[in-house]
Design a protein around this motif. Structure first.
Motif, PDB file in Angstrom:
ATOM      1  N   SER A 164     -79.807 -36.746 -30.490  1.00  0.00           N
ATOM      2  CA  SER A 164     -78.538 -37.467 -30.350  1.00  0.00           C
ATOM      3  C   SER A 164     -77.435 -36.528 -29.873  1.00  0.00           C
ATOM      4  O   SER A 164     -76.612 -36.907 -29.051  1.00  0.00           O
ATOM      5  CB  SER A 164     -78.150 -38.134 -31.674  1.00  0.00           C
ATOM      6  OG  SER A 164     -77.851 -37.156 -32.643  1.00  0.00           O
ATOM      7  N   ARG A 165     -77.432 -35.279 -30.346  1.00  0.00           N
ATOM      8  CA  ARG A 165     -76.444 -34.314 -29.859  1.00  0.00           C
ATOM      9  C   ARG A 165     -76.664 -34.046 -28.376  1.00  0.00           C
ATOM     10  O   ARG A 165     -75.726 -33.982 -27.598  1.00  0.00           O
ATOM     11  CB  ARG A 165     -76.555 -33.001 -30.634  1.00  0.00           C
ATOM     12  CG  ARG A 165     -75.881 -33.035 -31.963  1.00  0.00           C
ATOM     13  CD  ARG A 165     -75.822 -31.632 -32.543  1.00  0.00           C
ATOM     14  NE  ARG A 165     -76.069 -31.709 -33.968  1.00  0.00           N
ATOM     15  CZ  ARG A 165     -76.762 -30.858 -34.674  1.00  0.00           C
ATOM     16  NH1 ARG A 165     -77.316 -29.832 -34.100  1.00  0.00           N
ATOM     17  NH2 ARG A 165     -76.925 -31.018 -35.964  1.00  0.00           N
ATOM     18  N   ALA A 166     -77.917 -33.871 -27.982  1.00  0.00           N
ATOM     19  CA  ALA A 166     -78.218 -33.607 -26.579  1.00  0.00           C
ATOM     20  C   ALA A 166     -77.839 -34.810 -25.723  1.00  0.00           C
ATOM     21  O   ALA A 166     -77.339 -34.648 -24.612  1.00  0.00           O
ATOM     22  CB  ALA A 166     -79.698 -33.266 -26.418  1.00  0.00           C
ATOM     23  N   LYS A 171     -74.323 -37.152 -21.653  1.00  0.00           N
ATOM     24  CA  LYS A 171     -73.373 -38.162 -21.179  1.00  0.00           C
ATOM     25  C   LYS A 171     -72.076 -37.514 -20.733  1.00  0.00           C
ATOM     26  O   LYS A 171     -71.514 -37.871 -19.696  1.00  0.00           O
ATOM     27  CB  LYS A 171     -73.094 -39.188 -22.284  1.00  0.00           C
ATOM     28  CG  LYS A 171     -74.245 -40.132 -22.545  1.00  0.00           C
ATOM     29  CD  LYS A 171     -73.913 -41.088 -23.672  1.00  0.00           C
ATOM     30  CE  LYS A 171     -75.099 -41.964 -24.021  1.00  0.00           C
ATOM     31  NZ  LYS A 171     -74.801 -42.865 -25.139  1.00  0.00           N
ATOM     32  N   VAL A 172     -71.589 -36.543 -21.504  1.00  0.00           N
ATOM     33  CA  VAL A 172     -70.350 -35.851 -21.145  1.00  0.00           C
ATOM     34  C   VAL A 172     -70.541 -35.076 -19.846  1.00  0.00           C
ATOM     35  O   VAL A 172     -69.696 -35.112 -18.948  1.00  0.00           O
ATOM     36  CB  VAL A 172     -69.888 -34.917 -22.286  1.00  0.00           C
ATOM     37  CG1 VAL A 172     -68.749 -34.019 -21.848  1.00  0.00           C
ATOM     38  CG2 VAL A 172     -69.494 -35.729 -23.505  1.00  0.00           C
ATOM     39  N   GLU A 173     -71.664 -34.392 -19.724  1.00  0.00           N
ATOM     40  CA  GLU A 173     -71.918 -33.626 -18.509  1.00  0.00           C
ATOM     41  C   GLU A 173     -72.087 -34.553 -17.307  1.00  0.00           C
ATOM     42  O   GLU A 173     -71.604 -34.247 -16.212  1.00  0.00           O
ATOM     43  CB  GLU A 173     -73.164 -32.752 -18.687  1.00  0.00           C
ATOM     44  CG  GLU A 173     -73.343 -31.796 -17.519  1.00  0.00           C
ATOM     45  CD  GLU A 173     -74.356 -30.717 -17.807  1.00  0.00           C
ATOM     46  OE1 GLU A 173     -75.084 -30.361 -16.883  1.00  0.00           O
ATOM     47  OE2 GLU A 173     -74.416 -30.253 -18.954  1.00  0.00           O
ATOM     48  N   TYR A 174     -72.721 -35.703 -17.500  1.00  0.00           N
ATOM     49  CA  TYR A 174     -72.871 -36.670 -16.407  1.00  0.00           C
ATOM     50  C   TYR A 174     -71.506 -37.178 -15.960  1.00  0.00           C
ATOM     51  O   TYR A 174     -71.229 -37.260 -14.756  1.00  0.00           O
ATOM     52  CB  TYR A 174     -73.760 -37.838 -16.850  1.00  0.00           C
ATOM     53  CG  TYR A 174     -73.842 -38.941 -15.827  1.00  0.00           C
ATOM     54  CD1 TYR A 174     -74.566 -38.764 -14.649  1.00  0.00           C
ATOM     55  CD2 TYR A 174     -73.176 -40.143 -16.030  1.00  0.00           C
ATOM     56  CE1 TYR A 174     -74.627 -39.766 -13.706  1.00  0.00           C
ATOM     57  CE2 TYR A 174     -73.228 -41.143 -15.095  1.00  0.00           C
ATOM     58  CZ  TYR A 174     -73.949 -40.965 -13.929  1.00  0.00           C
ATOM     59  OH  TYR A 174     -73.997 -41.955 -12.996  1.00  0.00           O
ATOM     60  N   ALA A 175     -70.624 -37.493 -16.905  1.00  0.00           N
ATOM     61  CA  ALA A 175     -69.277 -37.966 -16.567  1.00  0.00           C
ATOM     62  C   ALA A 175     -68.491 -36.878 -15.841  1.00  0.00           C
ATOM     63  O   ALA A 175     -67.766 -37.155 -14.884  1.00  0.00           O
ATOM     64  CB  ALA A 175     -68.534 -38.404 -17.827  1.00  0.00           C
ATOM     65  N   GLN A 176     -68.671 -35.638 -16.271  1.00  0.00           N
ATOM     66  CA  GLN A 176     -67.991 -34.524 -15.626  1.00  0.00           C
ATOM     67  C   GLN A 176     -68.482 -34.345 -14.195  1.00  0.00           C
ATOM     68  O   GLN A 176     -67.680 -34.158 -13.278  1.00  0.00           O
ATOM     69  CB  GLN A 176     -68.219 -33.252 -16.425  1.00  0.00           C
ATOM     70  CG  GLN A 176     -67.491 -32.033 -15.900  1.00  0.00           C
ATOM     71  CD  GLN A 176     -67.792 -30.786 -16.722  1.00  0.00           C
ATOM     72  OE1 GLN A 176     -68.739 -30.762 -17.490  1.00  0.00           O
ATOM     73  NE2 GLN A 176     -66.987 -29.754 -16.551  1.00  0.00           N
ATOM     74  N   GLN A 177     -69.784 -34.426 -13.973  1.00  0.00           N
ATOM     75  CA  GLN A 177     -70.341 -34.302 -12.621  1.00  0.00           C
ATOM     76  C   GLN A 177     -69.874 -35.439 -11.726  1.00  0.00           C
ATOM     77  O   GLN A 177     -69.539 -35.228 -10.551  1.00  0.00           O
ATOM     78  CB  GLN A 177     -71.882 -34.261 -12.677  1.00  0.00           C
ATOM     79  CG  GLN A 177     -72.452 -33.029 -13.341  1.00  0.00           C
ATOM     80  CD  GLN A 177     -72.071 -31.747 -12.621  1.00  0.00           C
ATOM     81  OE1 GLN A 177     -71.909 -31.734 -11.401  1.00  0.00           O
ATOM     82  NE2 GLN A 177     -71.887 -30.679 -13.375  1.00  0.00           N
TER      83      GLN A 177
END
Length: 198
Positions: A164-166, A171-177
């Motif tokens: 769940s942490r990963a 999700k955060v990294e996908y939004a950032q990209q």
């Protein structure tokens, strides 16, 4: 890893407390002091007169004494020309609050220090977090592929929390990209094609 987190937390706490203590100390010192002579002044701007060039005179005096006779020293003219010279001079009483200036600078430097601390935190901790979480999730995936399960009863809970942490980090990294790609597309549109996106 826990020692690094604890060290960074202690460093941030000490830095914040030291900034706060310094601010309080300066404010107490400034509130106790009476108004400085540098906070008030009389400024006289005298234009050229006869053989004398124009000049600006500053003097730290009270508002009632803010006139040419009290501020212009030495007087460039003598005798009856003094009155004519002083009538041409424009004198203004100026006042400032050095306490407000110092408090503003302290607040500005505190915010700048906190932003610097946050930048250092992101620079040092973000790579460690990525390595720890993504490296751990890759180990979990390789364990699932092999089919080797640990005999401990709480191992499933630990793995579920790690996943769940990963997932949140993914999700955060996908939004950032996605945001970075949008910014790059806007830059191309504006600078290359000269079109503003709506």
């Amino acid at each position: 890893m826990a020692a690094l987190w604890g060290g960074l937390f202690r460093l941030g706490s000490m830095l914040s407390l030291s900034c706060l203590a310094l601010s309080v100390l300066l404010l107490v010192q400034l509130s106790d002091a009476a108004k400085n002579f540098e906070d008030v002044r009389c400024k006289c701007i005298c234009p050229p007169y006869k053989d004398n060039s124009g000049h600006i005179y500053n003097k730290n005096i009270s508002q009632k004494d803010c006139d040419c006779l009290h501020v212009v020293d030495p007087m460039p003219v003598l005798g009856p020309d003094v009155e004519a010279y002083c009538l041409r001079c424009e004198c203004k009483y100026e006042e400032r609050s050095s306490v407000t200036i110092k408090v503003t600078i302290i607040i500005y430097l505190s915010i700048l220090g906190l932003l610097l601390l946050y930048m250092v935190y992101l620079t040092l901790v973000e790579p460690i977090l990525k390595r720890r979480l993504f490296g751990h999730s890759q180990l979990i995936q390789s364990d699932d592929d092999v089919g080797d399960h640990q005999p401990f009863a709480n191992a499933h809970d630990v793995l579920a929390r790690s996943r769940s942490r990963a997932n949140v980090l993914n999700k955060v990294e996908y939004a950032q990209q996605r945001w970075k790609l949008q910014v790059q597309e806007q830059r191309k549109s504006v600078f290359d094609r000269h079109v503003v996106l709506s």
